[in-house]
Write an enzyme that holds these catalytic residues in place. Structure first.
Site, PDB file in Angstrom:
ATOM      1  N   CYS A  37       0.823  -1.212   0.000  1.00  0.00           N
ATOM      2  CA  CYS A  37       0.000   0.000   0.000  1.00  0.00           C
ATOM      3  C   CYS A  37       0.854   1.258   0.000  1.00  0.00           C
ATOM      4  CB  CYS A  37      -0.920  -0.002   1.217  1.00  0.00           C
ATOM      5  SG  CYS A  37      -0.026  -0.015   2.775  1.00  0.00           S
ATOM      6  N   CYS A 110      -2.683  -3.181   8.310  1.00  0.00           N
ATOM      7  CA  CYS A 110      -2.424  -1.841   8.854  1.00  0.00           C
ATOM      8  C   CYS A 110      -1.951  -1.940  10.306  1.00  0.00           C
ATOM      9  CB  CYS A 110      -3.671  -0.979   8.778  1.00  0.00           C
ATOM     10  SG  CYS A 110      -4.511  -1.026   7.192  1.00  0.00           S
TER      11      CYS A 110
HETATM   12 FE1  FES Z   1      -1.631   0.168   4.212  1.00  0.00          FE
HETATM   13 FE2  FES Z   1      -3.420   0.734   6.003  1.00  0.00          FE
HETATM   14  S1  FES Z   1      -3.740   0.563   3.874  1.00  0.00           S
HETATM   15  S2  FES Z   1      -1.302   0.513   6.303  1.00  0.00           S
END
Ligand code: FES
Length: 167
Positions: A37, A110
């Site tokens: 991400c 996360c």
């Molecule tokens: Fe990557 Fe939350 S979407 S840390």
């Protein structure tokens, strides 16, 4: 719906995040990134001795991350105060962010990012901070990563394997 509750808790937590920002007198610092991400979290720790035991006096974080990562980091930095490094190292991401309630599957990584940032800090030594030179500190996490990875080989940027099986 569970995810509505979750979202509400995240929003509550980031409305007034605790312990956000660089700690200039920290004893340890750890940084991790998730290539999936692109989010990054850095965590600072300060220790003290209590009843002859080394415990975490305070913790702070900086995050270029999603709201869940910020909420989890905020909760985690409160939760680990007073814990020994061993106790803190044994906490999973979902334990650290327990106040967020059950995590939607897409948000588990996360809180793992926070767990990894904490572990990284627990095994990493004092950051290179010159007392009184806070004003010359790098402005952003990205800048400081660039700086530190080039001049300080003790700082490791650990990328998490998002497929990694945890527990
Ligand atoms: Fe990557 Fe939350 S979407 S840390």
């Amino acid at each position: 719906m569970m995810s509505d509750d979750f979202q509400k808790r995240v929003e509550e937590s980031i409305r007034n995040p605790r312990n956000m920002g660089e700690m200039t007198d920290a004893d340890a610092v750890g940084t991790v990134g998730n290539p999936g991400c692109g989010d990054m979290v850095r965590m600072w720790l300060k220790y003290k001795v209590e009843n002859g035991q080394k415990v975490i006096d305070k913790a702070s974080f900086q995050s270029f991350g999603c709201e869940t990562a910020i909420a989890a980091a905020s909760l985690a930095t409160e939760l680990i105060r007073g814990k020994t490094p061993e106790e803190a190292a044994n906490m999973s991401g979902s334990e650290l962010a327990a106040d967020l309630g059950p995590l939607p599957p897409t948000k588990i990584h996360c809180t793992q990012l926070i767990e990894e940032a904490l572990r990284s800090a627990l095994i990493t030594k004092k950051p290179e901070v010159v007392p009184g030179a806070e004003t010359s500190a790098p402005a952003s996490l990205i800048d400081s990563l660039d700086n530190e990875t080039s001049k300080d080989s003790s700082l490791k940027l650990v990328f998490l394997d998002s497929d990694e099986q945890k527990r």
